[in-house]
Design a protein around this motif. Structure first.
Motif, PDB file in Angstrom:
ATOM      1  N   SER A  45       0.759  -1.209   0.148  1.00 37.33           N
ATOM      2  CA  SER A  45       0.042   0.106   0.062  1.00 37.33           C
ATOM      3  C   SER A  45       0.828   1.135   0.078  1.00 37.33           C
ATOM      4  O   SER A  45       0.765   2.128  -0.720  1.00 37.33           O
ATOM      5  N   MET A  46       1.905   1.162   0.879  1.00 31.20           N
ATOM      6  CA  MET A  46       2.880   2.445   0.693  1.00 31.20           C
ATOM      7  C   MET A  46       3.565   2.518  -0.511  1.00 31.20           C
ATOM      8  O   MET A  46       3.460   3.742  -0.984  1.00 31.20           O
ATOM      9  N   LYS A  47       4.174   1.357  -1.182  1.00 31.37           N
ATOM     10  CA  LYS A  47       4.632   1.384  -2.248  1.00 31.37           C
ATOM     11  C   LYS A  47       3.762   1.978  -3.470  1.00 31.37           C
ATOM     12  O   LYS A  47       4.223   2.750  -4.334  1.00 31.37           O
ATOM     13  N   LEU A  48       2.682   1.591  -3.398  1.00 39.12           N
ATOM     14  CA  LEU A  48       1.789   2.073  -4.492  1.00 39.12           C
ATOM     15  C   LEU A  48       0.761   3.056  -4.277  1.00 39.12           C
ATOM     16  O   LEU A  48       0.151   3.703  -5.254  1.00 39.12           O
ATOM     17  N   GLY A  49       1.012   3.883  -3.208  1.00 36.06           N
ATOM     18  CA  GLY A  49       0.443   5.065  -3.114  1.00 36.06           C
ATOM     19  C   GLY A  49      -0.855   4.951  -2.558  1.00 36.06           C
ATOM     20  O   GLY A  49      -1.705   5.872  -2.542  1.00 36.06           O
ATOM     21  N   ILE A  50      -1.489   3.897  -2.124  1.00 38.25           N
ATOM     22  CA  ILE A  50      -2.750   3.721  -1.651  1.00 38.25           C
ATOM     23  C   ILE A  50      -2.461   4.297  -0.039  1.00 38.25           C
ATOM     24  O   ILE A  50      -1.861   3.736   1.005  1.00 38.25           O
ATOM     25  N   SER A  51      -3.162   5.159   0.160  1.00 42.43           N
ATOM     26  CA  SER A  51      -3.020   5.725   1.677  1.00 42.43           C
ATOM     27  C   SER A  51      -3.987   5.575   2.416  1.00 42.43           C
ATOM     28  O   SER A  51      -5.127   5.170   2.598  1.00 42.43           O
ATOM     29  N   ALA A  52      -3.411   5.542   3.931  1.00 39.20           N
ATOM     30  CA  ALA A  52      -4.300   5.663   4.919  1.00 39.20           C
ATOM     31  C   ALA A  52      -4.695   7.066   5.289  1.00 39.20           C
ATOM     32  O   ALA A  52      -3.997   7.669   4.959  1.00 39.20           O
ATOM     33  N   SER A  53      -5.843   7.185   5.585  1.00 36.52           N
ATOM     34  CA  SER A  53      -6.432   8.504   5.906  1.00 36.52           C
ATOM     35  C   SER A  53      -5.567   9.487   6.468  1.00 36.52           C
ATOM     36  O   SER A  53      -5.290  10.624   6.286  1.00 36.52           O
ATOM     37  N   ASN A  54      -4.988   8.965   7.730  1.00 34.08           N
ATOM     38  CA  ASN A  54      -4.025   9.792   8.550  1.00 34.08           C
ATOM     39  C   ASN A  54      -2.590   9.410   8.412  1.00 34.08           C
ATOM     40  O   ASN A  54      -1.864   9.835   9.433  1.00 34.08           O
ATOM     41  N   GLY A  55      -2.553   8.583   7.479  1.00 39.88           N
ATOM     42  CA  GLY A  55      -0.913   8.190   7.271  1.00 39.88           C
ATOM     43  C   GLY A  55      -0.238   7.223   8.210  1.00 39.88           C
ATOM     44  O   GLY A  55       0.715   6.797   8.256  1.00 39.88           O
ATOM     45  N   VAL A  56      -1.331   6.501   8.907  1.00 42.25           N
ATOM     46  CA  VAL A  56      -0.789   5.542   9.907  1.00 42.25           C
ATOM     47  C   VAL A  56      -1.351   4.090   9.425  1.00 42.25           C
ATOM     48  O   VAL A  56      -2.399   3.669   9.223  1.00 42.25           O
ATOM     49  N   TYR A  57      -0.341   3.383   8.935  1.00 42.17           N
ATOM     50  CA  TYR A  57      -0.530   1.973   8.301  1.00 42.17           C
ATOM     51  C   TYR A  57      -0.624   1.093   9.695  1.00 42.17           C
ATOM     52  O   TYR A  57      -0.716   1.431  10.577  1.00 42.17           O
ATOM     53  N   GLY A  58      -0.357  -0.205   9.195  1.00 41.94           N
ATOM     54  CA  GLY A  58      -0.558  -1.457  10.218  1.00 41.94           C
ATOM     55  C   GLY A  58      -1.740  -2.045  10.034  1.00 41.94           C
ATOM     56  O   GLY A  58      -2.689  -1.708  10.667  1.00 41.94           O
ATOM     57  N   ALA A  59      -1.776  -3.247   9.235  1.00 41.11           N
ATOM     58  CA  ALA A  59      -2.960  -4.103   9.136  1.00 41.11           C
ATOM     59  C   ALA A  59      -3.247  -5.064  10.090  1.00 41.11           C
ATOM     60  O   ALA A  59      -4.351  -4.941  10.724  1.00 41.11           O
ATOM     61  N   ASP A  60      -2.192  -5.610  10.295  1.00 40.18           N
ATOM     62  CA  ASP A  60      -2.322  -6.860  11.351  1.00 40.18           C
ATOM     63  C   ASP A  60      -2.179  -6.308  12.691  1.00 40.18           C
ATOM     64  O   ASP A  60      -1.060  -6.258  13.053  1.00 40.18           O
ATOM     65  N   VAL A  61      -3.187  -6.287  13.602  1.00 39.24           N
ATOM     66  CA  VAL A  61      -2.948  -5.987  14.771  1.00 39.24           C
ATOM     67  C   VAL A  61      -3.497  -7.068  16.097  1.00 39.24           C
ATOM     68  O   VAL A  61      -4.558  -8.024  15.537  1.00 39.24           O
ATOM     69  N   ALA A  62      -3.203  -6.949  17.061  1.00 38.68           N
ATOM     70  CA  ALA A  62      -3.843  -7.692  18.258  1.00 38.68           C
ATOM     71  C   ALA A  62      -3.783  -6.619  19.508  1.00 38.68           C
ATOM     72  O   ALA A  62      -2.756  -5.708  19.559  1.00 38.68           O
ATOM     73  N   GLY A  63      -4.808  -6.607  20.025  1.00 37.55           N
ATOM     74  CA  GLY A  63      -4.758  -5.605  21.317  1.00 37.55           C
ATOM     75  C   GLY A  63      -6.084  -5.859  22.108  1.00 37.55           C
ATOM     76  O   GLY A  63      -6.744  -6.763  22.131  1.00 37.55           O
ATOM     77  N   THR A  64      -6.176  -4.984  23.083  1.00 38.42           N
ATOM     78  CA  THR A  64      -7.296  -5.038  23.975  1.00 38.42           C
ATOM     79  C   THR A  64      -8.239  -3.925  24.007  1.00 38.42           C
ATOM     80  O   THR A  64      -7.988  -2.841  23.790  1.00 38.42           O
ATOM     81  N   VAL A  65      -9.618  -4.279  23.879  1.00 40.61           N
ATOM     82  CA  VAL A  65     -10.564  -3.421  23.659  1.00 40.61           C
ATOM     83  C   VAL A  65     -10.675  -2.549  25.045  1.00 40.61           C
ATOM     84  O   VAL A  65     -10.736  -2.830  26.173  1.00 40.61           O
ATOM     85  N   VAL A  66     -10.735  -1.084  24.663  1.00 39.40           N
ATOM     86  CA  VAL A  66     -10.758  -0.279  25.752  1.00 39.40           C
ATOM     87  C   VAL A  66     -12.111   0.623  25.679  1.00 39.40           C
ATOM     88  O   VAL A  66     -12.465   1.034  26.749  1.00 39.40           O
ATOM     89  N   SER A  67     -12.893   0.739  24.701  1.00 33.26           N
ATOM     90  CA  SER A  67     -14.070   1.139  24.769  1.00 33.26           C
ATOM     91  C   SER A  67     -14.813   0.566  23.385  1.00 33.26           C
ATOM     92  O   SER A  67     -14.384   0.196  22.709  1.00 33.26           O
TER      93      SER A  67
END
Length: 172
Positions: A45-67
């Motif tokens: 996506s970065m290489k092809l210019g497919i942009s994240a609206s706020n410039g923050v990429y990172g597709a695969d995540v794991a975390g804890t729900v806070v709200s």
């Protein structure tokens, strides 16, 4: 919140910046990102210019729900989750990310956040590849090219789980 932001301009493409913490909307959850792997979706996506609206990429995540936003029924505050954010504007290279409830799965307790953050994109891609020609059947012979990569390691395991006879190839 702190976030790694991508920009094509300047000498440094990835920079650490302070951004506003996102707020979940209807059907969305806010998660405290515990781990985010760099996947092909991010790089391409970065290489092809497919942009994240706020410039923050990172597709695969794991975390804890806070709200949670309105109309969230399956996931609750405190749940540990994992998912692929590529289809919903990325966001995992930050302390917090918003994701639709529908694309998240509860993280098994015995799986670390780091391991969980590598599963979504590669695991689903492997599953799709094995199903492309029909369902993988017990006794069927399957050749996995690139078995040492992210998708390949899942493909080998999924094919074996389905009872297939697997031949795995990695490099020359």
């Amino acid at each position: 919140m702190k976030a790694i932001v991508f920009s094509r301009s300047g000498e440094t493409a990835l920079t650490l910046r302070e951004l506003e913490q996102p707020v979940p909307g209807k059907g969305e959850v806010l998660l405290k990102v515990r781990a985010c792997s760099i996947s092909a979706a991010d790089y391409r996506s970065m290489k092809l210019g497919i942009s994240a609206s706020n410039g923050v990429y990172g597709a695969d995540v794991a975390g804890t729900v806070v709200s949670v936003g309105e109309r969230v029924n399956r996931i609750a505050v405190g749940d540990d989750v994992m998912g692929d954010l590529a289809s919903c504007d990325f966001g995992g290279f930050a302390e917090y990310a918003v994701a639709p409830e529908a694309i998240l799965a509860k993280k098994p307790a015995q799986v670390s956040f780091e391991a969980a953050s590598t599963i979504s994109l590669s695991g689903v891609t492997a599953l799709q590849a094995l199903r492309l020609g029909g369902e993988t059947q017990p006794g069927q012979r399957v050749l996995i090219l690139g078995a040492g990569g992210g998708v390949g390691t899942f493909a080998v395991q999924l094919a074996k789980y389905c009872g297939a006879e697997v031949t795995a190839v990695c490099g020359t």
